[in-house]
Scaffold this active site. Structure first.
Site, PDB file in Angstrom:
ATOM      1  N   SER A 140      34.425  32.292  49.429  1.00  0.00           N
ATOM      2  CA  SER A 140      34.572  33.324  50.450  1.00  0.00           C
ATOM      3  C   SER A 140      34.637  32.682  51.841  1.00  0.00           C
ATOM      4  O   SER A 140      35.525  31.868  52.094  1.00  0.00           O
ATOM      5  CB  SER A 140      33.442  34.342  50.327  1.00  0.00           C
ATOM      6  OG  SER A 140      33.726  35.516  51.033  1.00  0.00           O
ATOM      7  N   ASP A 265      40.775  42.099  44.945  1.00  0.00           N
ATOM      8  CA  ASP A 265      39.586  41.746  45.720  1.00  0.00           C
ATOM      9  C   ASP A 265      39.298  42.840  46.749  1.00  0.00           C
ATOM     10  O   ASP A 265      40.111  43.102  47.628  1.00  0.00           O
ATOM     11  CB  ASP A 265      39.826  40.398  46.424  1.00  0.00           C
ATOM     12  CG  ASP A 265      38.571  39.825  47.048  1.00  0.00           C
ATOM     13  OD1 ASP A 265      37.753  40.607  47.573  1.00  0.00           O
ATOM     14  OD2 ASP A 265      38.412  38.596  47.033  1.00  0.00           O
ATOM     15  N   HIS A 293      35.830  40.116  43.939  1.00  0.00           N
ATOM     16  CA  HIS A 293      35.498  39.110  44.944  1.00  0.00           C
ATOM     17  C   HIS A 293      34.449  38.165  44.369  1.00  0.00           C
ATOM     18  O   HIS A 293      33.307  38.558  44.102  1.00  0.00           O
ATOM     19  CB  HIS A 293      34.960  39.782  46.212  1.00  0.00           C
ATOM     20  CG  HIS A 293      34.730  38.823  47.344  1.00  0.00           C
ATOM     21  ND1 HIS A 293      35.762  38.258  48.053  1.00  0.00           N
ATOM     22  CD2 HIS A 293      33.586  38.318  47.869  1.00  0.00           C
ATOM     23  CE1 HIS A 293      35.273  37.463  48.986  1.00  0.00           C
ATOM     24  NE2 HIS A 293      33.952  37.471  48.882  1.00  0.00           N
TER      25      HIS A 293
END
Length: 324
Positions: A140, A265, A293
């Site tokens: 991320s 996502d 995600h």
């Protein structure tokens, strides 16, 4: 070539993919070693090792860069540290400033484009353990930061890297997290960000920085406009997003890199995912329809498996074998 992730029917929903790894509460009995590294500006980085390197061995060291407000307690971090140990490598998680459970000492913190601490760590590892090949995995925010580092003109110091679910266009991701159920993720992360900010204020580290009432900061954009941007030398959230988004820098990457994304996502929009002609020849894309995600859960409901923990070490092994 990485086989594309295939979501099982029982876990095809993007939010279930995203949230399930947290709710599963897997038990990891992995002995970990802690180390604190002093930075050039007299702050500190808290490191977590699966084992400390030894001079007479040249096991690869794989650095993990966690996501926004992540830590060694994040399920993906513990899962990957365990997978790296199983592969016979050394896992090393670098906590971003303020994410290890104690406030950092300087006013500056961390953000999606802050590569100085990561580069400092890599340089330190090269000096301390020159026989150990270095690789990295970023999740991320940590994935976007890692891609920024790989695109910089100076050599990365890594033989290979993997980015997972990176918010490659920060402006679009910030806007996406204000829509629908994704606002739940925004609220959760913002709550942690504001709590850590208030803890840091209490230490006096932000004495010269005008911190507003954090209750007024209800979106990522508001937080970045008021805190992240001015604290780190950006004129606005828009400038921070523009300068620190890795998307337009992907063609500059000169380290072998695997870039993993899912089209569903809930932190992203389709425009965040690059096409093959928008990355360098050294970047391999692994784009799946499902996965959420940092999810990518497979197996069955009684015994789920974690695709990232299987796929990433396998992909990295092609580079580690060529060096030992």
């Amino acid at each position: 070539m990485v086989d594309t992730f295939q979501a099982p029917l029982w876990c095809a929903n993007a939010h279930l993919q995203t949230l399930l790894p947290t709710f599963l509460n897997r038990q990891f009995r992995l002995p970990l070693q802690h180390q604190t590294l002093t930075t050039p500006d007299h702050d500190f980085l808290d490191l977590i090792w699966t084992e400390r390197p030894q001079a007479d061995f040249n096991k690869p060291i794989v650095i993990i860069f966690h996501g926004l407000e992540g830590s060694i307690n994040s399920p993906y971090a513990q899962g990957m540290m365990s997978a790296l140990k199983k592969a016979g490598w050394i896992g090393l998680l670098m906590h971003f400033r303020g994410c290890s459970g104690r406030p950092n000492l300087r006013a500056r913190s961390y953000h999606s484009g802050e590569t100085a601490d990561a580069r400092f760590l890599i340089n330190w590892l090269q000096q301390q353990y020159p026989a150990h090949p270095l690789m990295a995995i970023g999740y991320s925010l940590g994935g976007n930061m890692l891609l920024n580092l790989l695109a910089e003109p100076q050599a990365s110091g890594l033989i290979a890297a993997v980015s997972v679910s990176a918010p490659l266009r920060l402006d679009l991701c910030s806007a996406r997290l204000q829509q629908g159920f994704s606002r739940v993720y925004q609220h959760h992360l913002l709550s942690r960000m504001k709590k850590n900010l208030n803890n840091k204020v209490s230490t006096g580290a932000l004495a010269e920085f005008p911190v507003p009432n954090t209750a007024q900061l209800t979106t990522f954009h508001a937080f970045d406009e008021t805190i992240t941007a001015p604290l780190h030398g950006f004129a606005s959230a828009a400038e921070y997003y523009q300068k620190c988004s890795a998307f337009d820098k992907l063609t500059d990457i000169n380290t072998p890199c695997l870039l993993i994304h899912s089209k569903d996502d809930p932190f992203m929009t389709p425009e965040v995912i690059p096409r093959p002609d928008q990355v360098s020849a050294l970047v391999e894309l692994a784009i799946s329809k499902k996965g959420g995600h940092v999810g990518f859960v497979q197996g069955n409901i009684q015994r789920p498996t974690f695709w990232l923990e299987q796929t990433i070490p396998t992909w990295l092994s092609q580079f580690s074998k060529s060096t030992i």
